[in-house]
Motif scaffolding. Structure first.
Motif, PDB file in Angstrom:
ATOM      1  N   PRO A 198      22.535 -18.578  14.100  1.00 51.23           N
ATOM      2  CA  PRO A 198      21.144 -18.324  13.745  1.00 51.23           C
ATOM      3  C   PRO A 198      20.281 -18.429  14.992  1.00 51.23           C
ATOM      4  O   PRO A 198      20.648 -19.109  15.951  1.00 51.23           O
ATOM      5  CB  PRO A 198      20.817 -19.444  12.758  1.00 51.23           C
ATOM      6  CG  PRO A 198      21.792 -20.524  13.045  1.00 51.23           C
ATOM      7  CD  PRO A 198      23.046 -19.834  13.527  1.00 51.23           C
ATOM      8  N   SER A 199      19.131 -17.746  14.998  1.00 50.55           N
ATOM      9  CA  SER A 199      18.254 -17.794  16.168  1.00 50.55           C
ATOM     10  C   SER A 199      16.807 -17.818  15.687  1.00 50.55           C
ATOM     11  O   SER A 199      16.531 -17.762  14.485  1.00 50.55           O
ATOM     12  CB  SER A 199      18.551 -16.614  17.095  1.00 50.55           C
ATOM     13  OG  SER A 199      18.382 -15.400  16.398  1.00 50.55           O
ATOM     14  N   ARG A 200      15.892 -17.930  16.632  1.00 47.96           N
ATOM     15  CA  ARG A 200      14.479 -18.161  16.301  1.00 47.96           C
ATOM     16  C   ARG A 200      13.974 -17.284  15.151  1.00 47.96           C
ATOM     17  O   ARG A 200      13.331 -17.778  14.227  1.00 47.96           O
ATOM     18  CB  ARG A 200      13.610 -17.920  17.552  1.00 47.96           C
ATOM     19  CG  ARG A 200      12.097 -17.877  17.318  1.00 47.96           C
ATOM     20  CD  ARG A 200      11.539 -19.201  16.841  1.00 47.96           C
ATOM     21  NE  ARG A 200      10.132 -19.144  16.478  1.00 47.96           N
ATOM     22  CZ  ARG A 200       9.687 -18.936  15.248  1.00 47.96           C
ATOM     23  NH1 ARG A 200      10.550 -18.746  14.243  1.00 47.96           N
ATOM     24  NH2 ARG A 200       8.389 -18.935  15.009  1.00 47.96           N
TER      25      ARG A 200
ATOM     26  N   ARG B 151      20.199 -18.979   6.079  1.00 51.99           N
ATOM     27  CA  ARG B 151      19.518 -19.013   4.776  1.00 51.99           C
ATOM     28  C   ARG B 151      19.656 -17.691   4.021  1.00 51.99           C
ATOM     29  O   ARG B 151      18.894 -17.436   3.094  1.00 51.99           O
ATOM     30  CB  ARG B 151      18.020 -19.325   4.991  1.00 51.99           C
ATOM     31  CG  ARG B 151      17.733 -20.532   5.909  1.00 51.99           C
ATOM     32  CD  ARG B 151      17.483 -21.806   5.163  1.00 51.99           C
ATOM     33  NE  ARG B 151      17.478 -22.954   6.070  1.00 51.99           N
ATOM     34  CZ  ARG B 151      16.382 -23.659   6.429  1.00 51.99           C
ATOM     35  NH1 ARG B 151      15.189 -23.339   5.932  1.00 51.99           N
ATOM     36  NH2 ARG B 151      16.481 -24.688   7.250  1.00 51.99           N
TER      37      ARG B 151
ATOM     38  N   PRO C 127      11.265 -19.912  22.509  1.00 47.33           N
ATOM     39  CA  PRO C 127      11.444 -20.493  21.173  1.00 47.33           C
ATOM     40  C   PRO C 127      12.864 -20.230  20.700  1.00 47.33           C
ATOM     41  O   PRO C 127      13.501 -19.275  21.137  1.00 47.33           O
ATOM     42  CB  PRO C 127      10.429 -19.732  20.315  1.00 47.33           C
ATOM     43  CG  PRO C 127      10.174 -18.453  21.033  1.00 47.33           C
ATOM     44  CD  PRO C 127      10.341 -18.762  22.500  1.00 47.33           C
ATOM     45  N   SER C 128      13.353 -21.076  19.795  1.00 45.51           N
ATOM     46  CA  SER C 128      14.716 -20.897  19.302  1.00 45.51           C
ATOM     47  C   SER C 128      14.748 -21.249  17.814  1.00 45.51           C
ATOM     48  O   SER C 128      13.735 -21.657  17.236  1.00 45.51           O
ATOM     49  CB  SER C 128      15.687 -21.742  20.126  1.00 45.51           C
ATOM     50  OG  SER C 128      15.324 -23.099  20.077  1.00 45.51           O
ATOM     51  N   ARG C 129      15.901 -21.096  17.205  1.00 48.76           N
ATOM     52  CA  ARG C 129      16.021 -21.205  15.741  1.00 48.76           C
ATOM     53  C   ARG C 129      15.284 -22.409  15.155  1.00 48.76           C
ATOM     54  O   ARG C 129      14.545 -22.274  14.185  1.00 48.76           O
ATOM     55  CB  ARG C 129      17.507 -21.268  15.354  1.00 48.76           C
ATOM     56  CG  ARG C 129      17.796 -21.629  13.886  1.00 48.76           C
ATOM     57  CD  ARG C 129      17.293 -20.587  12.923  1.00 48.76           C
ATOM     58  NE  ARG C 129      17.457 -20.989  11.529  1.00 48.76           N
ATOM     59  CZ  ARG C 129      16.499 -21.552  10.804  1.00 48.76           C
ATOM     60  NH1 ARG C 129      15.321 -21.851  11.355  1.00 48.76           N
ATOM     61  NH2 ARG C 129      16.727 -21.859   9.538  1.00 48.76           N
ATOM     62  N   PHE C 130      15.534 -23.578  15.741  1.00 53.84           N
ATOM     63  CA  PHE C 130      14.978 -24.792  15.138  1.00 53.84           C
ATOM     64  C   PHE C 130      13.798 -25.354  15.936  1.00 53.84           C
ATOM     65  O   PHE C 130      13.298 -26.427  15.641  1.00 53.84           O
ATOM     66  CB  PHE C 130      16.082 -25.846  14.970  1.00 53.84           C
ATOM     67  CG  PHE C 130      17.179 -25.397  14.049  1.00 53.84           C
ATOM     68  CD1 PHE C 130      16.927 -25.212  12.691  1.00 53.84           C
ATOM     69  CD2 PHE C 130      18.456 -25.120  14.521  1.00 53.84           C
ATOM     70  CE1 PHE C 130      17.923 -24.772  11.812  1.00 53.84           C
ATOM     71  CE2 PHE C 130      19.462 -24.686  13.666  1.00 53.84           C
ATOM     72  CZ  PHE C 130      19.198 -24.510  12.309  1.00 53.84           C
TER      73      PHE C 130
ATOM     74  N   GLU D  96      10.360 -23.801  16.999  1.00 55.09           N
ATOM     75  CA  GLU D  96       9.415 -22.687  17.016  1.00 55.09           C
ATOM     76  C   GLU D  96       8.255 -23.032  17.937  1.00 55.09           C
ATOM     77  O   GLU D  96       7.108 -23.229  17.506  1.00 55.09           O
ATOM     78  CB  GLU D  96       8.880 -22.404  15.605  1.00 55.09           C
ATOM     79  CG  GLU D  96       9.925 -22.206  14.534  1.00 55.09           C
ATOM     80  CD  GLU D  96      10.187 -23.458  13.703  1.00 55.09           C
ATOM     81  OE1 GLU D  96      10.007 -24.584  14.232  1.00 55.09           O
ATOM     82  OE2 GLU D  96      10.558 -23.301  12.523  1.00 55.09           O
TER      83      GLU D  96
ATOM     84  N   ALA E 235      20.361 -28.617   9.133  1.00 55.24           N
ATOM     85  CA  ALA E 235      19.315 -28.606  10.144  1.00 55.24           C
ATOM     86  C   ALA E 235      18.039 -27.977   9.595  1.00 55.24           C
ATOM     87  O   ALA E 235      18.073 -26.950   8.913  1.00 55.24           O
ATOM     88  CB  ALA E 235      19.792 -27.833  11.372  1.00 55.24           C
ATOM     89  N   ILE E 236      16.920 -28.628   9.870  1.00 54.12           N
ATOM     90  CA  ILE E 236      15.629 -28.045   9.550  1.00 54.12           C
ATOM     91  C   ILE E 236      14.889 -27.827  10.863  1.00 54.12           C
ATOM     92  O   ILE E 236      15.257 -28.398  11.888  1.00 54.12           O
ATOM     93  CB  ILE E 236      14.822 -28.932   8.569  1.00 54.12           C
ATOM     94  CG1 ILE E 236      14.564 -30.319   9.179  1.00 54.12           C
ATOM     95  CG2 ILE E 236      15.556 -29.053   7.241  1.00 54.12           C
ATOM     96  CD1 ILE E 236      13.674 -31.203   8.320  1.00 54.12           C
ATOM     97  N   SER E 237      13.865 -27.001  10.803  1.00 51.59           N
ATOM     98  CA  SER E 237      13.218 -26.622  12.052  1.00 51.59           C
ATOM     99  C   SER E 237      12.054 -27.559  12.370  1.00 51.59           C
ATOM    100  O   SER E 237      11.601 -28.339  11.535  1.00 51.59           O
ATOM    101  CB  SER E 237      12.707 -25.193  11.952  1.00 51.59           C
ATOM    102  OG  SER E 237      11.527 -25.174  11.191  1.00 51.59           O
TER     103      SER E 237
ATOM    104  N   ALA F 141      21.540 -24.975  16.782  1.00 52.45           N
ATOM    105  CA  ALA F 141      22.314 -23.767  16.501  1.00 52.45           C
ATOM    106  C   ALA F 141      23.346 -23.499  17.594  1.00 52.45           C
ATOM    107  O   ALA F 141      24.436 -23.004  17.325  1.00 52.45           O
ATOM    108  CB  ALA F 141      21.388 -22.555  16.366  1.00 52.45           C
TER     109      ALA F 141
END
Lengths: 282, 282, 282, 282
Positions: free
Chosen positions: C123-125, C131, D123-126, D128, D171-173, D254
Motif C-alpha cells: 500500500p502507498s500514500r 482496504r 508523504p506515504s501510506r501511513f 500523510e 496499521a492506521i495512518s 508499509a
C-alpha cells in the motif's frame, strides 16, 4: 525440449539435493601501526545457498562497519589497532550436493543478456579477454555455442594448466597464467573467465569455500552465463562436484579480496579454513 | 583555513564561471551482418555539467533501448542491420570555464572514504596499480599527501610520457604505457590512475569532449578523489584548463567504451567530433 | 499456446508499430523568495520509448543538478531565485501506436515475481490497497486471474468513476476517490492501482504525455504486472489506445511529482502542454 | 562550536559507549494451504550496530531465498507448506548504550540534502504529511529549526497521544492516530514522521528490538535527518534511551513488515520476543 529457467529464484527451488556445511575461517594478523582493512568474509543467502547460522568475531572488540559493494557482496571496514588482530567467521549453510549442469544450454545473444550481466563481458585486471580470441576459438572449435563451449574451456584448463595449490603469492593475470601453464585455483579461474569473455560469454569470479577441497583453504572458481542463468565451473576439480559456498562475486580477484589492507603490508600469522558436513534434515 | 566541500551538488554551485559548448559526434559504420552494439554516447547532467539540449539520431531508424550501467552511465543497446549504420549525437552543455583546483587538499584516509568510492582504489584491466608503488612513491616523494601528489603525478606524466594523439589502435595498459613512454590521451590517463591508486588515492577514467582539443577528437582524462571530492587531471593539456564535457566514468577504458561491438569486428568509416563555444547568458 | 515475453528489452523489439511525437511542457512561476524545487520533467529512453531529441531550458540560467531517484526517474534540483522562473522542456520520442494487450495473460504467483517488482504490491500514500479486498474481489469475480482481472478493474473504473479533467486541486487517495465517485486521471489510476494490489497484482503509477488527450494536459495512468511484464491501463480512454510518453514511474503520485516545491507555496502562472505527431520514417 | 559529522561511518566511531544484546524472535504459524511469505527478520551490521552472531532457523527445512530491498533491508522469501511453520531468529549485536543527541543541530536546507534522503520527505501510506503543516507549525512554534523541532514533536507526542501497547490490530495512518489520540509504538512513530516531513525534515520508520521494552515485543520508532545525519526519536520512552537494534528501515510500516503473507490470512500462534544484555568486553 529443455526449458531454461530464467529466474535465480527458480534455480534454487529446482535444486533437488542439498547438503549442510559448517564453514569457518580464522585469520590473525600482528599489526605494527593502526591499519585500515576492508574484509569480505561474510557469506550471504542467495539463489544458490541459505545461511542458517553465522558468526563473525573480531578481536580486539573494535568498531566495525558493514556495507554492500556494487556486486552485492557484504564488506566490513575496520581499523585494526597495533597488536594481535583476529577475525573468526563461522557459518552453517545449505548448498547443492551437486552443481547444476546443462549440456547444450545455448549461448545467449548479446541483445538478450540482462543489463546487469553485461559488465561481465568486459576485460578486467586479471582477465585480459581482449587478447584471447584465437585461443578461445581453437579450444571450442567443435563445441555447440553456450554451455558446451564453457565445458570445453574447463576441460582444456584441466588438461593444460597444472593446478598447483599454494604456488602463487600474488594474483597474476590470465596472460601470465597461460605463459606459466600452471597456477592456483584463482589463476585457472581467471584464464577460464578470459576465454569465456573472448567468446562473448559473460563470466565472473567466485570466492568461497569448497567441501573436501584438498588441501583445505579458501577457494576460487568461476561462473559462466549460458542458457539464461549462471552455472558453476571449476577446472581444479574433476567428477561431479558440489558443496560450494560463495562469499563474494566479481569480475576477477581485484573485486573479491578476502581482505584488502592499506598502508605497510601485513601478512596473516594464522590462516585456518575448515569445512565440514553437518547433519540436518532435508 | 580552506574548507573542503563534501557534496557534489555544492561543487557545482561553487563554480564561479561557466561556458556553453555545442558538442557533436558523427559515427558511421558499414555493417556486413547484423551486429549488436552497446554505445555510450549520451552525456547526462550531473554535478559538473548541465545538458540543456541533446539529440541522438540513429539511421536506419531501428529499435534502440537505453539503460544505466553500474557507474551511472547511459548506455544504448541496438542491433545494427547490414548496410550503412550511422549515429549522430549533439548536445548543448554548460560546463566550467576552468577546472577546480585545490592545492594542499588533503589525502582522504581509507576509513573516511565514501563506500561508493572504494572500488576506484582497486586495480583494473588497464591500470595495474598493484605494480606501481615504487614509481609512485618516487614521483611524489616531495609532495604533501593528497592533491599535491596527484599534481606531481600529472607533471611527471607530462614531462615523461610523450603524448601522441592517434598513436594507438587499441587500449594498452599502464605497464605497457610506461614501457613505451608514449601514448594517446587514454594511455596517459591510465598510467596516472595506476599511480594514484598505488598511493591509495581513488582515481577514475573519464571519457568525453574537450573544448579546443588539438586535433579535435573524443578525449579521455582522469579524476582523483582528494580533499573529499573528485578533481579533474589531464596530463595532455598545459596551463589552466576548462571546457570538459564528460560522457562516461569508469575504472578504466574497459568500463567506458564509446561503443562495444560484438561479432566480427567493424570499424567506423566516419568518425567526426566537433566542439564549439556558443553564446548563452551567464 | 501464447508465450509471455520476460524481458523489457524484448517488449520493445516486438512492438510492431510505432509513432513519433513531439511533446513539450512550458511552466512559469512568479517566485517571491528563493525556492528549492525538485522537478521530474525529463523523459528517458527505455523499453517502451526512445528519446531522439530533447531540450530542457531553465530561465534565468541558474545552476541545476540532476540525479536519478530509486525508481530510475531523472530529477532536477534547482533553487529558483525571486522573479519569473520558467522551465521549457521539449522532446521527440518514438512510442507505440497501440499499447500492447494480452488477454488471458496469467497472474504471476508471488513467489515468481522479480524482487524489484515486490514493492509495487505494498500500500502507498494514495493507494490504500489494504482496504480494498472486498471491492476488488467483487469487481473481478468472473475474470481469469491476471490480465483479465485488470481489464475488469479498468472497465469498472470507466463505468463507475466519472472522469472529470481538472476537477481536483490536490491528490486524494483511492478511498476518497471511491467515496466521491469521480476524479481526474490520477485519481482513477490510484483507485485502479489500489484494486490491483489488493489482488496481489503489482501496479504502479505513470505520469507523462498522451497523444490526442482531451483537453491536452499532463496525464497519469497505471501499469500492472501480469504474464511476466508490465502492461499499460488507462480508464480515462476508450478504444484502442497508444501514443503514451512516460516521464516518471512510482508507487503513486507522491513518488512522481512533476515538481515538488519547498517553502511557501507557489503556483504556476503558465502551464502549457503540447503533443503533436511528427513525420519520421519507420 | 559543535561540528556535525557527515558520514554514517563516523557516527558509529564516535559512539562512546556501547552494549551487547542477545535478541531473539520466535514466530509460529499453522498454515492451511501453501502460502508465500516475505519476511524481514534479519538485522544487519551498519553504522549504528554490529551483528557479531546470528541464526535464522526455518521449520520445516524448506527452500528460502534472500534479497535486499530498495531500502537496504534483508528480506527472505519462502513458500510455507501446510502444517506448522516456524521461524526462529537470534542475534548478538553491539549497539549504543544511549542514543546520540544533538541539541540545536540545524535544519538541513532542501538543496543540501543528499539525494538518497529526499524520498523521506514525501508523504506515504501511513504518514500523510501533506495534511499536517498547521499542526506541525503549532507544535514547533518556539523551537529552533532542526533537531529542536523534532524534540518538540517527540514531546508533544509523548504528552498528547496515549501510548497503549497492543491496542491496534492493523496499521492506521497518522490522521487516524491523531483522531484517536492513542496508539501503539508504530502509530506514534507514524504521526511523528508525518509532522517532521510537513516541516521538510526527512523522517523514516525503524522496526526492531529495544532493550527493556515493557511489555517486551517487537518495537517501532522513527529517525529524523537533521544536522547532516539521522537521529533516533521514540515518543514511547522517556529519559535517556539506548539499546536499540534495527531490523528494517522504510518510509512507514508499509515498507517494513516483519512478515507479509499472501493468500488467505494466517495469524501467528506463537510470537515470542526476547532481548537480554550479555557480557562482552568493550
Amino acid at each position: 525440449m529443455t526449458q531454461w529457467s530464467i529466474s535465480e529464484y527458480h534455480n534454487f527451488c529446482n535444486t533437488l539435493k542439498s547438503m549442510w556445511l559448517r564453514v569457518s575461517f580464522d585469520l590473525v594478523f600482528d599489526i605494527e601501526i593502526p591499519t585500515p582493512f576492508i574484509l569480505m568474509l561474510r557469506p550471504r543467502s542467495g539463489a544458490q545457498q541459505w545461511v542458517a547460522r553465522e558468526s563473525y568475531k573480531i578481536e580486539p572488540n573494535i568498531q566495525a562497519y558493514e556495507y554492500t559493494d556494487a556486486f552485492g557482496n557484504l564488506c566490513q571496514r575496520v581499523i585494526a589497532p597495533s597488536g594481535l588482530f583476529s577475525i573468526q567467521t563461522e557459518a552453517e549453510i545449505k548448498t547443492a550436493t551437486y552443481v547444476d549442469e546443462a549440456p547444450d544450454a545455448p549461448f545467449v545473444e548479446i541483445q538478450n543478456l540482462p543489463d546487469t550481466v553485461l559488465s561481465y563481458l568486459l576485460p578486467s585486471r586479471f582477465c585480459e579477454s581482449d587478447r584471447f580470441s584465437d585461443l578461445a576459438n581453437a579450444i571450442t572449435a567443435n563445441a555447440l555455442p553456450g554451455y558446451n563451449q564453457v565445458v570445453a574451456i574447463e576441460s582444456w584448463l584441466c588438461n593444460t594448466i597444472s593446478y598447483i595449490p599454494g604456488s602463487s603469492d600474488y594474483a597474476i593475470s590470465a596472460i601470465e597464467v597461460n605463459n606459466k601453464q600452471c597456477g592456483v585455483c584463482r589463476d585457472l579461474a581467471h584464464l577460464g573467465i578470459a576465454l569465456c569473455r573472448s567468446l562473448s560469454i559473460p563470466a565472473r569470479l567466485v570466492v568461497g569455500y569448497l567441501h573436501n577441497l584438498e588441501p583445505m583453504d579458501m577457494h576460487a572458481w568461476f561462473e559462466a552465463f549460458v542458457g539464461g542463468r549462471w552455472y558453476i565451473f571449476d577446472a581444479t576439480q574433476s567428477g561431479k562436484k558440489g558443496g560450494y559456498v560463495s562469499i563474494g562475486y566479481g569480475r576477477d580477484a581485484a573485486d573479491v579480496p578476502l581482505f584488502n589492507q592499506y598502508g605497510p603490508a601485513v601478512y596473516p600469522i594464522k590462516h585456518l579454513v575448515k569445512v565440514e558436513q553437518i547433519a540436518k534434515e532435508n
